[in-house]
Design a protein around this motif. Structure first.
Motif, PDB file in Angstrom:
ATOM      1  N   ALA A  68      38.495  49.431  37.802  1.00 16.64           N
ATOM      2  CA  ALA A  68      38.470  49.831  39.214  1.00 16.64           C
ATOM      3  C   ALA A  68      39.765  49.411  39.908  1.00 16.64           C
ATOM      4  CB  ALA A  68      37.263  49.213  39.912  1.00 16.64           C
ATOM      5  N   LEU A  69      40.245  48.201  39.617  1.00 13.12           N
ATOM      6  CA  LEU A  69      41.500  47.732  40.223  1.00 13.12           C
ATOM      7  C   LEU A  69      42.680  48.576  39.762  1.00 13.12           C
ATOM      8  CD1 LEU A  69      41.058  43.852  39.919  1.00 13.12           C
ATOM      9  CD2 LEU A  69      40.919  45.226  42.004  1.00 13.12           C
ATOM     10  N   LEU A  70      42.698  48.955  38.488  1.00 14.47           N
ATOM     11  CA  LEU A  70      43.810  49.754  37.974  1.00 14.47           C
ATOM     12  C   LEU A  70      43.825  51.142  38.608  1.00 14.47           C
ATOM     13  CD1 LEU A  70      46.167  49.991  35.993  1.00 14.47           C
ATOM     14  CD2 LEU A  70      44.544  50.792  34.272  1.00 14.47           C
ATOM     15  N   LEU A  71      42.683  51.787  38.706  1.00  7.67           N
ATOM     16  CA  LEU A  71      42.619  53.117  39.306  1.00  7.67           C
ATOM     17  C   LEU A  71      42.982  53.075  40.790  1.00  7.67           C
ATOM     18  CD1 LEU A  71      39.385  54.517  37.592  1.00  7.67           C
ATOM     19  CD2 LEU A  71      41.779  55.031  37.041  1.00  7.67           C
ATOM     20  N   CYS A  72      42.496  52.055  41.507  1.00  6.54           N
ATOM     21  CA  CYS A  72      42.832  51.921  42.934  1.00  6.54           C
ATOM     22  C   CYS A  72      44.316  51.634  43.112  1.00  6.54           C
ATOM     23  CB  CYS A  72      41.998  50.814  43.565  1.00  6.54           C
ATOM     24  SG  CYS A  72      40.243  51.204  43.724  1.00  6.54           S
ATOM     25  N   SER A  73      44.910  50.871  42.202  1.00  6.16           N
ATOM     26  CA  SER A  73      46.350  50.593  42.286  1.00  6.16           C
ATOM     27  C   SER A  73      47.156  51.866  42.076  1.00  6.16           C
ATOM     28  CB  SER A  73      46.735  49.543  41.237  1.00  6.16           C
ATOM     29  OG  SER A  73      46.057  48.335  41.444  1.00  6.16           O
ATOM     30  N   ALA A  74      46.744  52.692  41.110  1.00 10.22           N
ATOM     31  CA  ALA A  74      47.445  53.954  40.885  1.00 10.22           C
ATOM     32  C   ALA A  74      47.337  54.870  42.105  1.00 10.22           C
ATOM     33  CB  ALA A  74      46.876  54.646  39.644  1.00 10.22           C
ATOM     34  N   ALA A  75      46.148  54.925  42.717  1.00  8.52           N
ATOM     35  CA  ALA A  75      45.978  55.746  43.919  1.00  8.52           C
ATOM     36  C   ALA A  75      46.811  55.214  45.075  1.00  8.52           C
ATOM     37  CB  ALA A  75      44.498  55.787  44.314  1.00  8.52           C
ATOM     38  N   LEU A  76      46.919  53.890  45.191  1.00  2.43           N
ATOM     39  CA  LEU A  76      47.708  53.301  46.265  1.00  2.43           C
ATOM     40  C   LEU A  76      49.194  53.586  46.079  1.00  2.43           C
ATOM     41  CD1 LEU A  76      47.800  51.506  48.790  1.00  2.43           C
ATOM     42  CD2 LEU A  76      47.948  49.520  47.269  1.00  2.43           C
ATOM     43  N   LEU A  77      49.686  53.515  44.847  1.00  2.00           N
ATOM     44  CA  LEU A  77      51.091  53.819  44.587  1.00  2.00           C
ATOM     45  C   LEU A  77      51.403  55.282  44.895  1.00  2.00           C
ATOM     46  CD1 LEU A  77      51.691  51.866  41.255  1.00  2.00           C
ATOM     47  CD2 LEU A  77      52.567  51.285  43.519  1.00  2.00           C
ATOM     48  N   ALA A  78      50.496  56.186  44.500  1.00  4.98           N
ATOM     49  CA  ALA A  78      50.712  57.601  44.791  1.00  4.98           C
ATOM     50  C   ALA A  78      50.689  57.860  46.291  1.00  4.98           C
ATOM     51  CB  ALA A  78      49.640  58.438  44.089  1.00  4.98           C
ATOM     52  N   THR A  79      49.774  57.203  47.001  1.00  4.09           N
ATOM     53  CA  THR A  79      49.709  57.359  48.458  1.00  4.09           C
ATOM     54  C   THR A  79      50.970  56.826  49.121  1.00  4.09           C
ATOM     55  OG1 THR A  79      47.304  57.160  48.391  1.00  4.09           O
ATOM     56  CG2 THR A  79      48.376  56.805  50.516  1.00  4.09           C
ATOM     57  N   GLY A  80      51.476  55.698  48.607  1.00  5.84           N
ATOM     58  CA  GLY A  80      52.704  55.147  49.165  1.00  5.84           C
ATOM     59  C   GLY A  80      53.885  56.089  49.037  1.00  5.84           C
ATOM     60  N   LEU A  81      53.991  56.785  47.889  1.00  5.46           N
ATOM     61  CA  LEU A  81      55.087  57.732  47.702  1.00  5.46           C
ATOM     62  C   LEU A  81      54.950  58.954  48.606  1.00  5.46           C
ATOM     63  CD1 LEU A  81      55.522  57.664  43.823  1.00  5.46           C
ATOM     64  CD2 LEU A  81      57.033  56.658  45.534  1.00  5.46           C
ATOM     65  N   LEU A  82      53.713  59.401  48.834  1.00  7.32           N
ATOM     66  CA  LEU A  82      53.493  60.608  49.636  1.00  7.32           C
ATOM     67  C   LEU A  82      53.500  60.320  51.135  1.00  7.32           C
ATOM     68  CD1 LEU A  82      50.714  62.357  47.517  1.00  7.32           C
ATOM     69  CD2 LEU A  82      53.158  62.883  47.589  1.00  7.32           C
ATOM     70  N   ALA A  83      52.875  59.205  51.557  1.00  9.74           N
ATOM     71  CA  ALA A  83      52.762  58.898  52.982  1.00  9.74           C
ATOM     72  C   ALA A  83      53.838  57.941  53.468  1.00  9.74           C
ATOM     73  CB  ALA A  83      51.380  58.296  53.284  1.00  9.74           C
ATOM     74  N   GLY A  84      54.519  57.258  52.557  1.00 11.14           N
ATOM     75  CA  GLY A  84      55.543  56.310  52.966  1.00 11.14           C
ATOM     76  C   GLY A  84      56.877  56.981  53.247  1.00 11.14           C
ATOM     77  N   GLU A  85      57.801  56.196  53.778  1.00 12.31           N
ATOM     78  CA  GLU A  85      59.143  56.695  54.085  1.00 12.31           C
ATOM     79  C   GLU A  85      60.179  55.706  53.575  1.00 12.31           C
ATOM     80  OE1 GLU A  85      58.637  59.263  58.173  1.00 12.31           O
ATOM     81  OE2 GLU A  85      58.995  57.102  58.348  1.00 12.31           O
ATOM     82  N   ARG A  86      61.204  56.245  52.960  1.00 11.05           N
ATOM     83  CA  ARG A  86      62.287  55.419  52.446  1.00 11.05           C
ATOM     84  C   ARG A  86      63.275  55.120  53.560  1.00 11.05           C
ATOM     85  NH1 ARG A  86      67.421  56.549  50.475  1.00 11.05           N
ATOM     86  NH2 ARG A  86      68.199  55.153  48.839  1.00 11.05           N
ATOM     87  N   ALA A  87      63.714  53.891  53.646  1.00 10.28           N
ATOM     88  CA  ALA A  87      64.731  53.515  54.640  1.00 10.28           C
ATOM     89  C   ALA A  87      66.070  54.122  54.233  1.00 10.28           C
ATOM     90  CB  ALA A  87      64.828  51.995  54.733  1.00 10.28           C
ATOM     91  N   SER A  88      66.551  55.080  55.027  1.00  9.37           N
ATOM     92  CA  SER A  88      67.802  55.769  54.728  1.00  9.37           C
ATOM     93  C   SER A  88      68.777  55.565  55.884  1.00  9.37           C
ATOM     94  CB  SER A  88      67.545  57.257  54.479  1.00  9.37           C
ATOM     95  OG  SER A  88      66.626  57.455  53.433  1.00  9.37           O
ATOM     96  N   THR A  89      69.848  56.347  55.901  1.00  7.65           N
ATOM     97  CA  THR A  89      70.858  56.262  56.953  1.00  7.65           C
ATOM     98  C   THR A  89      71.023  57.636  57.605  1.00  7.65           C
ATOM     99  OG1 THR A  89      72.724  56.780  55.474  1.00  7.65           O
ATOM    100  CG2 THR A  89      72.066  54.463  55.674  1.00  7.65           C
ATOM    101  N   TYR A  90      71.576  57.611  58.810  1.00  9.63           N
ATOM    102  CA  TYR A  90      71.817  58.864  59.523  1.00  9.63           C
ATOM    103  C   TYR A  90      72.881  59.702  58.823  1.00  9.63           C
ATOM    104  CZ  TYR A  90      72.376  61.998  63.527  1.00  9.63           C
ATOM    105  OH  TYR A  90      72.415  63.102  64.347  1.00  9.63           O
ATOM    106  N   ASP A  91      73.832  59.052  58.162  1.00  3.16           N
ATOM    107  CA  ASP A  91      74.832  59.788  57.390  1.00  3.16           C
ATOM    108  C   ASP A  91      74.184  60.595  56.271  1.00  3.16           C
ATOM    109  OD1 ASP A  91      76.916  58.878  58.941  1.00  3.16           O
ATOM    110  OD2 ASP A  91      77.397  57.188  57.629  1.00  3.16           O
TER     111      ASP A  91
END
Length: 240
Positions: free
Chosen positions: A29-52
């Protein structure tokens, strides 16, 4: 019935304790939830970038729309920081820029770019660029390895961490490393250390096998986890 049949011992497989099966279910259960959390982070998260980086992406046609949160009206005199959000493929990005009326500088002493307005500045690069203005920033967030994630993911991360700690303390003796070694890997080099504990520590098997040979100790694992954590942070910044 022959004498050999009577003398031969009958080998039976002892039943696996329900305790091992329960901890195995928790580990999966922990492994499956971790995989779902990582996928959610990539889709819903934002990478810190620059205006350039945004300007180059707009000029090359890779970005056709952006969202600006915060900002000042045309009649306002002064300057204020805004956050620009955009997506390149499946990866979200965000960067901070200063809007100033009237425009006097192109960069702040801290190195942040200064523009009159994001709309006017990006229109020089692509007249068809779509700029959506929102009065407030996105909901609360927290940052990990240069990524801005929704605040609720921090709560899920804490719950998963507590579940992994319970499994480490009360579960079967882990393989390949001592309990202290896995603790340092989980706490100092997440999420790789956490996933490694679940997949390599034997927790996913209802029949944990004994170790063959030496195991990683706590002191060496602590030093290794520092190196792995720094490498993960650098890789997340460089490639994601």
């Amino acid at each position: 019935m022959t004498l050999e049949a009577i003398a031969a011992p009958v080998r039976t497989t002892p039943p696996q304790p329900l305790r091992h099966l329960a901890f195995c279910g928790i580990a999966w259960a922990l492994l499956l939830c971790s995989a779902a959390l990582l996928a959610t982070g990539l889709l819903a998260g934002e990478r810190a970038s620059t205006y350039d980086e945004l300007q180059h992406a707009v000029a090359s046609g890779d970005v056709r729309s952006v969202v600006v949160t915060g900002g000042i009206s045309e009649s306002f005199r002064g300057r204020q920081g805004v956050t620009v959000h955009w997506r390149e493929g499946a990866i979200g990005h965000q960067a901070t820029v200063i809007e100033q009326h009237p425009l006097r500088w192109t960069v702040t002493p801290a190195g942040l770019p200064v523009v009159y307005s994001v709309e006017r500045d990006l229109a020089w690069l692509d007249p068809d660029i779509s700029v959506e203005r929102r009065p407030h920033d996105f909901p609360d967030y927290y940052e990990v390895h240069g990524w801005r994630l929704p605040q609720w993911t921090s709560v899920v991360t804490v719950v998963l961490g507590l579940g992994g700690l319970l499994l480490l303390i009360a579960g079967p003796q882990p393989r390949r490393a001592t309990r202290w070694a896995w603790f340092w890997m989980m706490s100092t080099a997440p999420p790789l250390g956490f996933v490694a504990f679940l997949t390599l520590g034997g927790a996913l098997s209802p029949r944990p096998r004994p170790d063959l040979g030496r195991r990683l100790t706590g002191g060496r694992a602590f030093l290794l986890s520092i190196v792995v954590g720094a490498a993960l942070s650098a890789m997340a910044t460089a490639f994601l």
